[in-house]
Write a protein that holds these residues in place. Structure first.
Motif, PDB file in Angstrom:
ATOM      1  N   GLY A   1       0.816  -1.206   0.000  1.00  0.00           N
ATOM      2  CA  GLY A   1       0.000   0.000   0.000  1.00  0.00           C
ATOM      3  C   GLY A   1       0.851   1.258   0.000  1.00  0.00           C
ATOM      4  O   GLY A   1       2.073   1.229   0.112  1.00  0.00           O
ATOM      5  N   LEU A   2       0.185   2.386  -0.112  1.00  0.00           N
ATOM      6  CA  LEU A   2       0.870   3.668  -0.155  1.00  0.00           C
ATOM      7  C   LEU A   2       0.564   4.479   1.100  1.00  0.00           C
ATOM      8  O   LEU A   2       1.431   4.722   1.930  1.00  0.00           O
ATOM      9  N   ASN A   3      -0.694   4.879   1.265  1.00  0.00           N
ATOM     10  CA  ASN A   3      -1.077   5.669   2.430  1.00  0.00           C
ATOM     11  C   ASN A   3      -1.729   4.812   3.506  1.00  0.00           C
ATOM     12  O   ASN A   3      -1.442   4.959   4.694  1.00  0.00           O
ATOM     13  N   TYR A   4      -2.619   3.923   3.069  1.00  0.00           N
ATOM     14  CA  TYR A   4      -3.398   3.109   3.998  1.00  0.00           C
ATOM     15  C   TYR A   4      -2.892   1.670   3.993  1.00  0.00           C
ATOM     16  O   TYR A   4      -2.296   1.200   3.019  1.00  0.00           O
ATOM     17  N   ILE A   5      -3.142   0.969   5.090  1.00  0.00           N
ATOM     18  CA  ILE A   5      -2.745  -0.434   5.189  1.00  0.00           C
ATOM     19  C   ILE A   5      -3.917  -1.257   5.703  1.00  0.00           C
ATOM     20  O   ILE A   5      -4.582  -0.864   6.671  1.00  0.00           O
ATOM     21  N   SER A   6      -4.169  -2.380   5.027  1.00  0.00           N
ATOM     22  CA  SER A   6      -5.250  -3.264   5.463  1.00  0.00           C
ATOM     23  C   SER A   6      -4.931  -4.728   5.192  1.00  0.00           C
ATOM     24  O   SER A   6      -5.563  -5.615   5.763  1.00  0.00           O
ATOM     25  N   SER A   7      -3.961  -4.999   4.326  1.00  0.00           N
ATOM     26  CA  SER A   7      -3.674  -6.367   3.909  1.00  0.00           C
ATOM     27  C   SER A   7      -2.636  -7.020   4.812  1.00  0.00           C
ATOM     28  O   SER A   7      -1.542  -6.479   5.025  1.00  0.00           O
ATOM     29  N   THR A   8      -2.986  -8.177   5.359  1.00  0.00           N
ATOM     30  CA  THR A   8      -2.068  -8.942   6.208  1.00  0.00           C
ATOM     31  C   THR A   8      -2.518 -10.400   6.249  1.00  0.00           C
ATOM     32  O   THR A   8      -3.718 -10.681   6.154  1.00  0.00           O
ATOM     33  N   PRO A   9      -1.588 -11.350   6.393  1.00  0.00           N
ATOM     34  CA  PRO A   9      -1.985 -12.760   6.538  1.00  0.00           C
ATOM     35  C   PRO A   9      -2.283 -13.138   7.985  1.00  0.00           C
ATOM     36  O   PRO A   9      -2.666 -14.267   8.262  1.00  0.00           O
ATOM     37  N   TYR A  10      -2.111 -12.187   8.914  1.00  0.00           N
ATOM     38  CA  TYR A  10      -2.233 -12.487  10.336  1.00  0.00           C
ATOM     39  C   TYR A  10      -3.507 -11.868  10.924  1.00  0.00           C
ATOM     40  O   TYR A  10      -3.809 -10.702  10.681  1.00  0.00           O
ATOM     41  N   PHE A  11      -4.217 -12.667  11.721  1.00  0.00           N
ATOM     42  CA  PHE A  11      -5.428 -12.191  12.398  1.00  0.00           C
ATOM     43  C   PHE A  11      -5.423 -12.735  13.828  1.00  0.00           C
ATOM     44  O   PHE A  11      -4.954 -13.840  14.083  1.00  0.00           O
ATOM     45  N   VAL A  12      -5.945 -11.933  14.748  1.00  0.00           N
ATOM     46  CA  VAL A  12      -5.971 -12.327  16.154  1.00  0.00           C
ATOM     47  C   VAL A  12      -7.345 -12.028  16.743  1.00  0.00           C
ATOM     48  O   VAL A  12      -8.109 -11.215  16.218  1.00  0.00           O
ATOM     49  N   THR A  13      -7.642 -12.696  17.855  1.00  0.00           N
ATOM     50  CA  THR A  13      -8.873 -12.440  18.611  1.00  0.00           C
ATOM     51  C   THR A  13      -8.500 -12.260  20.082  1.00  0.00           C
ATOM     52  O   THR A  13      -7.367 -12.506  20.486  1.00  0.00           O
ATOM     53  N   ASN A  14      -9.450 -11.824  20.866  1.00  0.00           N
ATOM     54  CA  ASN A  14      -9.256 -11.653  22.310  1.00  0.00           C
ATOM     55  C   ASN A  14      -8.047 -10.778  22.634  1.00  0.00           C
ATOM     56  O   ASN A  14      -7.206 -11.099  23.464  1.00  0.00           O
ATOM     57  N   THR A  15      -7.931  -9.672  21.954  1.00  0.00           N
ATOM     58  CA  THR A  15      -6.854  -8.728  22.226  1.00  0.00           C
ATOM     59  C   THR A  15      -7.399  -7.325  22.096  1.00  0.00           C
ATOM     60  O   THR A  15      -8.456  -7.108  21.496  1.00  0.00           O
ATOM     61  N   LYS A  16      -6.697  -6.369  22.656  1.00  0.00           N
ATOM     62  CA  LYS A  16      -7.141  -4.991  22.462  1.00  0.00           C
ATOM     63  C   LYS A  16      -6.915  -4.607  21.011  1.00  0.00           C
ATOM     64  O   LYS A  16      -6.151  -5.258  20.287  1.00  0.00           O
ATOM     65  N   LYS A  17      -7.569  -3.551  20.575  1.00  0.00           N
ATOM     66  CA  LYS A  17      -7.437  -3.160  19.173  1.00  0.00           C
ATOM     67  C   LYS A  17      -7.161  -1.665  19.080  1.00  0.00           C
ATOM     68  O   LYS A  17      -7.519  -0.882  19.953  1.00  0.00           O
ATOM     69  N   ILE A  18      -6.503  -1.310  18.000  1.00  0.00           N
ATOM     70  CA  ILE A  18      -6.229   0.083  17.675  1.00  0.00           C
ATOM     71  C   ILE A  18      -7.249   0.500  16.611  1.00  0.00           C
ATOM     72  O   ILE A  18      -7.428  -0.204  15.621  1.00  0.00           O
TER      73      ILE A  18
END
Length: 259
Positions: free
Chosen positions: A57-74
């Motif tokens: 990406g250039l400005n924004y980021i959304s693509s990742t192979p990693y996902f988590v649950t039961n954690t705080k989020k930003i």
């Protein structure tokens, strides 16, 4: 120096009179990530980012192979960037497109309601956030660097207007990049047709026959030749600097100049 009307002198230089200079720590919430060893990755959930994903990406980021649950989020809209190691100096700053989380090598800044996230992203990108890093054996950016960091601070309305102009420029550049890529693809396709003889130019279109060769099927009036019989081959020489001058009969081309 005499100041232009409507401007004032500040610790960051001359700025418009209705702008302020503010500490970044008063305008953002700072968060650091957690080690991958402390989280469990899943096929879905909250996107989890490592430094490598900032290459996408250039400005924004959304693509990742990693996902988590039961954690705080930003929250989406937060600024994310490397906080440790050589990656700091790549100036890879992105805006989270989704609510996300990240590893310990990354830091996020969540803007208050008084700060436009794209304005802050542009400020940090332009003034290069790596200038904040400790110059130790392992470069780091911590809260102690972010909190006192001074930024030029126009009204929220003007921040939003500036962000809109810069976003429009990015959109234009992206459209131009796509157009260039499309034209490059057209050129590649044209080269493939013309250099293999599959398509003939109008003045040669009457030569319709084809034949099989060691390079595949080519027009009947074409040949297959060894390149060595058609060119002269020369190797360069290592020239010491003392024999190089700014004047002379010939140009001397160095390897790096090819780039």
């Amino acid at each position: 120096m005499e100041l232009t009307a409507g401007y004032k002198q500040t610790e960051l230089g001359v700025i418009p009179e209705d702008w302020e200079v503010r500490q970044l720590g008063d305008l953002v919430v700072i968060n650091s990530g957690e080690s991958p060893s402390k989280v469990k990755f899943n096929q879905n959930g909250i996107p989890y980012f490592k430094v490598d994903q900032l290459n996408i990406g250039l400005n924004y980021i959304s693509s990742t192979p990693y996902f988590v649950t039961n954690t705080k989020k930003i929250v989406a809209g937060s600024i994310i960037f490397p906080k440790r190691g050589a990656a700091i100096f790549t100036n890879k700053i992105r805006i989270l497109k989704l609510n996300s989380f990240m590893d310990t090598n990354l830091m996020t800044l969540t803007c208050s309601a008084k700060l436009n996230e794209f304005y802050l992203y542009s400020v940090l990108s332009y003034f290069n956030i790596s200038s904040l890093a400790d110059t130790t054996s392992i470069p780091q950016i911590n809260n102690k660097h972010i909190i006192p960091y001074l930024i030029r601070y126009p009204s929220l309305q003007e921040q939003t207007a500036i962000a809109k102009v810069l976003t429009d420029v990015d959109d234009l550049l992206e459209s131009l990049d796509k157009l260039i890529a499309k034209k490059r693809d057209i050129k590649q396709a044209t080269m493939q047709q013309l250099l293999t003889g599959k398509t003939r130019l109008p003045s040669f279109a009457n030569n319709q026959g084809y034949k099989q060769t060691e390079l595949g099927v080519i027009p009947e009036d074409w040949e297959v030749r060894e390149l060595g019989g058609l060119v002269s081959f020369y190797k360069g020489s290592g020239l010491p600097k003392k024999v190089l001058t700014k004047n002379g009969s010939f140009s001397c081309i160095h390897y790096g100049e090819l780039f």
